[in-house]
Design a protein around this motif. Structure first.
Motif, PDB file in Angstrom:
ATOM      1  N   GLN A  62       0.725  -1.229  -0.079  1.00  0.00           N
ATOM      2  CA  GLN A  62      -0.061   0.156  -0.112  1.00  0.00           C
ATOM      3  C   GLN A  62       0.988   1.307  -0.181  1.00  0.00           C
ATOM      4  OE1 GLN A  62      -3.562   0.123  -0.290  1.00  0.00           O
ATOM      5  NE2 GLN A  62      -2.951   2.231  -0.964  1.00  0.00           N
ATOM      6  N   GLN A  85      -4.893  -5.583  -4.417  1.00  0.00           N
ATOM      7  CA  GLN A  85      -5.699  -5.372  -3.204  1.00  0.00           C
ATOM      8  C   GLN A  85      -5.613  -3.881  -2.796  1.00  0.00           C
ATOM      9  OE1 GLN A  85      -5.859  -9.289  -0.777  1.00  0.00           O
ATOM     10  NE2 GLN A  85      -4.027  -9.565  -1.932  1.00  0.00           N
ATOM     11  N   VAL A  86      -4.432  -3.050  -3.175  1.00  0.00           N
ATOM     12  CA  VAL A  86      -4.170  -2.016  -2.611  1.00  0.00           C
ATOM     13  C   VAL A  86      -5.602  -1.041  -3.002  1.00  0.00           C
ATOM     14  CG1 VAL A  86      -1.814  -1.843  -2.925  1.00  0.00           C
ATOM     15  CG2 VAL A  86      -3.166  -1.009  -4.753  1.00  0.00           C
ATOM     16  N   ASP A  87      -5.807   0.110  -1.976  1.00  0.00           N
ATOM     17  CA  ASP A  87      -7.065   0.573  -2.231  1.00  0.00           C
ATOM     18  C   ASP A  87      -7.162   1.721  -3.432  1.00  0.00           C
ATOM     19  OD1 ASP A  87      -5.874   2.610  -0.912  1.00  0.00           O
ATOM     20  OD2 ASP A  87      -6.649   2.292   0.981  1.00  0.00           O
ATOM     21  N   ASN A  88      -5.984   2.137  -3.983  1.00  0.00           N
ATOM     22  CA  ASN A  88      -6.164   3.242  -4.926  1.00  0.00           C
ATOM     23  C   ASN A  88      -5.418   2.503  -6.362  1.00  0.00           C
ATOM     24  OD1 ASN A  88      -3.506   2.777  -3.628  1.00  0.00           O
ATOM     25  ND2 ASN A  88      -2.799   4.913  -3.947  1.00  0.00           N
TER      26      ASN A  88
END
Length: 179
Positions: A62, A85-88
């Protein structure tokens, strides 16, 4: 829209190999998220997993994604298998899934000249049955987040590069028109 190309896909599908070939062919910079993490931590991915665990490694992913979002543009980024899976992720650029069947990937890794090294570099591939289960779990998520899906099975590198380039050029030109 950032003009990065973000290569995702299951470990061993050939993201790094494809990224290096694309960078050479099209004259763009290429970075690898696992290499960035190893450099930052001054240790290999397997050692990070062993000493600090998978949750710690995911936090490093992340942090790496945040840095790419902030500071990187016009670059091809090859990502570790779980980086999706990183949120950005969608803010980093055009997300390109390199897809192949699990059996093809397993055969690619186990029949490579340096097979032992390729398999040792991927701690989640140490148990093929668990790796196949993980592949099935990730497959839907990969497809859902990808802007472009390139099936690499049965294609030579030239065909793969052309497909990525054409798909990304189309997206980049569409984003210019919408401004």
């Amino acid at each position: 829209m950032k003009k990065n190309i973000i290569l995702i896909g299951f470990m061993g599908v050939g993201k790094g190999t494809t990224a290096r070939a694309y960078a050479k062919r099209y004259g763009v910079y290429n970075i690898d998220t696992d290499d960035l993490i190893e450099s930052k931590e001054n240790r290999s991915i397997p050692k990070i997993f062993k000493k600090k665990g998978e949750a710690y490694f995911r936090r490093l992913e992340q942090e790496t994604a945040d840095w790419i979002e902030c500071c990187v543009d016009g670059t091809l980024v090859s990502c570790g298998g779980g980086f999706y899976q990183v949120d950005n992720l969608k803010k980093l650029g055009t997300v390109v899934l390199l897809h192949a069947s699990f059996d093809w990937i397993h055969h690619r890794l186990s029949s490579a000249k340096n097979a032992e090294k390729k398999l040792a570099k991927r701690p989640l591939f140490s148990d093929p049955k668990k790796a196949k289960k993980l592949y099935r779990e990730r497959e839907k998520a990969y497809r859902k987040i990808a802007d472009l899906i390139v099936d690499v099975e049965g294609k030579n590198m030239e065909e793969i590069l052309e497909e990525i380039h054409a798909g990304c050029e189309k997206r980049f030109s569409l984003s210019k028109e919408s401004k």
